[in-house]
Write a protein that holds these residues in place. Sequence first.
Motif, PDB file in Angstrom:
ATOM      1  N   ASP A   1      44.884  47.140  36.859  1.00 47.82           N
ATOM      2  CA  ASP A   1      45.409  46.259  37.907  1.00 47.82           C
ATOM      3  C   ASP A   1      46.688  46.799  38.540  1.00 47.82           C
ATOM      4  OD1 ASP A   1      43.286  44.619  37.542  1.00 47.82           O
ATOM      5  OD2 ASP A   1      44.371  42.964  36.630  1.00 47.82           O
TER       6      ASP A   1
ATOM      7  N   HIS B   1      43.895  39.017  37.705  1.00 46.39           N
ATOM      8  CA  HIS B   1      42.948  40.130  37.825  1.00 46.39           C
ATOM      9  C   HIS B   1      41.940  39.867  38.943  1.00 46.39           C
ATOM     10  CE1 HIS B   1      40.179  43.315  36.705  1.00 46.39           C
ATOM     11  NE2 HIS B   1      39.223  42.434  36.474  1.00 46.39           N
TER      12      HIS B   1
ATOM     13  N   THR C   1      36.601  51.256  39.950  1.00 44.08           N
ATOM     14  CA  THR C   1      38.027  51.294  40.286  1.00 44.08           C
ATOM     15  C   THR C   1      38.569  52.715  40.198  1.00 44.08           C
ATOM     16  OG1 THR C   1      38.293  49.053  39.421  1.00 44.08           O
ATOM     17  CG2 THR C   1      40.296  50.345  39.743  1.00 44.08           C
TER      18      THR C   1
ATOM     19  N   VAL D   1      41.479  42.119  42.340  1.00 45.54           N
ATOM     20  CA  VAL D   1      40.205  42.795  42.573  1.00 45.54           C
ATOM     21  C   VAL D   1      39.611  42.368  43.909  1.00 45.54           C
ATOM     22  CG1 VAL D   1      37.816  42.966  41.778  1.00 45.54           C
ATOM     23  CG2 VAL D   1      39.685  43.220  40.153  1.00 45.54           C
TER      24      VAL D   1
ATOM     25  N   HIS E   1      33.518  35.561  38.643  1.00 41.37           N
ATOM     26  CA  HIS E   1      33.993  36.940  38.497  1.00 41.37           C
ATOM     27  C   HIS E   1      32.889  37.860  37.985  1.00 41.37           C
ATOM     28  CE1 HIS E   1      36.629  40.284  37.806  1.00 41.37           C
ATOM     29  NE2 HIS E   1      36.501  40.239  36.492  1.00 41.37           N
TER      30      HIS E   1
ATOM     31  N   ILE F   1      45.710  49.390  41.023  1.00 36.81           N
ATOM     32  CA  ILE F   1      45.121  48.689  42.170  1.00 36.81           C
ATOM     33  C   ILE F   1      46.220  48.133  43.061  1.00 36.81           C
ATOM     34  CG2 ILE F   1      43.861  46.593  42.823  1.00 36.81           C
ATOM     35  CD1 ILE F   1      41.974  47.098  40.501  1.00 36.81           C
TER      36      ILE F   1
ATOM     37  N   HIS G   1      39.755  48.114  31.668  1.00 38.45           N
ATOM     38  CA  HIS G   1      39.372  47.848  33.061  1.00 38.45           C
ATOM     39  C   HIS G   1      40.358  46.887  33.714  1.00 38.45           C
ATOM     40  CE1 HIS G   1      37.585  43.880  32.078  1.00 38.45           C
ATOM     41  NE2 HIS G   1      37.529  43.681  33.379  1.00 38.45           N
TER      42      HIS G   1
ATOM     43  N   HIS H   1      33.248  47.937  36.152  1.00 34.48           N
ATOM     44  CA  HIS H   1      34.492  47.738  36.902  1.00 34.48           C
ATOM     45  C   HIS H   1      35.390  48.971  36.782  1.00 34.48           C
ATOM     46  CE1 HIS H   1      37.878  45.434  38.604  1.00 34.48           C
ATOM     47  NE2 HIS H   1      38.599  46.163  37.767  1.00 34.48           N
TER      48      HIS H   1
ATOM     49  N   ARG I   1      38.978  44.879  46.963  1.00 39.79           N
ATOM     50  CA  ARG I   1      37.632  45.082  47.493  1.00 39.79           C
ATOM     51  C   ARG I   1      37.609  44.863  48.999  1.00 39.79           C
ATOM     52  NH1 ARG I   1      35.251  41.740  44.566  1.00 39.79           N
ATOM     53  NH2 ARG I   1      34.653  43.180  42.931  1.00 39.79           N
TER      54      ARG I   1
END
Length: 291
Positions: free
Chosen positions: A51, A274, A215, A278, A103, A54, A47, A211, A282
Motif C-alpha cells: 500500500d 487498503h 500491483t 487499491v 473487495h 501504491i 500484498h 493482488h 486502479r
Amino acid sequence: MIAAHWQTALFALASVGIMAVYGLLDPTLPAQVLMLAPLVAILGLPHGALDLPIAEALWPLRSRSRQAMFAALYLGLAGGMVAVWLLMPGFALLAFLGYSMLHFSDDWAEDLPALRWSGGLATVGAPALLHHAEVEAIFSMLAKGGAAPAADAAALAGGVGLALLAVSILTSHRARGRAALELVVLWATAAALPPLMYFAVYFCALHSVRHFTATMGAVPNGRRALRVAVVLSVITTLAALLALRLGMTGTLAETTEQGIRVIFIGLAALTVPHMILVDRFRRADTGTEAG
C-alpha cells in the motif's frame, strides 16, 4: 486486476495440498489457528504491505514528513475500525463481511459480472453455508451478540453466490472458463476444509498472489516495492504477536480466541484503507481517475 492461468493452477494445487494435510492431521481449532497465523503473515500480508508503494505512485510522498502524514492517516483509519469493532462488534462484523465480499470480488473483476459477484459472495459465504455451526462459533469469538445473524447473512450470501455460478455456467458458454473453474475449486475447498483452513487457502494462494502480482507489475519501482512490502509485513507481524502476547490468559481456549480476534479484527481494520487505496490506484492506472 488481470488473472493468469498459473494463478488458477496454484490455487488448485494449494487446495489439494491443504486438503491432504487436513486429511492426515485432522487439526483441532487451536492447531488451525497456529497454522493460519504464519500463512497469513508470510503469504497474505505482503500484498497489503504494498500500500505504501501504491500511495507513492499516486501522490508525491518523497519526503519523510509526507510519508509520516500518509502513515498517520492510514493507521488512523485502521485504528478507527478497531474502535468501531470494540464499541459495536455486531455491526462491525456485518460490515466486515460486506466489504470483504466487495473487495474479494475484484479477484474476478475482468470476468463476467455474474461470475465476479458470485465469487465475491462465495469467498465469505461458502463456508457459512456449508459449515454454519463452525462459522457461527468463530463469529462468536469476534462478536458474541452478533454471531448468529452474521452467520445467517453470510450463508444467505453464499447461497446466492452458488446460484449465480450455476445459472451462469448453464446459460452462457462465456462463463465456462478459468473464472468458473476457480469458483468450483473454491466451493470444493470450502466443502472439504474447516472454515479457517479454507480461508488460509483462498486468502494466501489466490487473493494475495493475484493482488501482489498485479500491483508489482503496475508500481514504478518493483524492487523497492518488494523491499518495502517485506519490511512492513515484518513490522505488522511483530505488532500482531505483541497484541496476542498481551491478550494471552493461559488457557488454550482463551488463547485460541485471542488469536482469532487478532487475525480477523486486524485484517478488518487494515482492509478499509487498503480498499480505498487499491480502488484509487486502479482508477488512476486505467485513466478513469477524476482530474
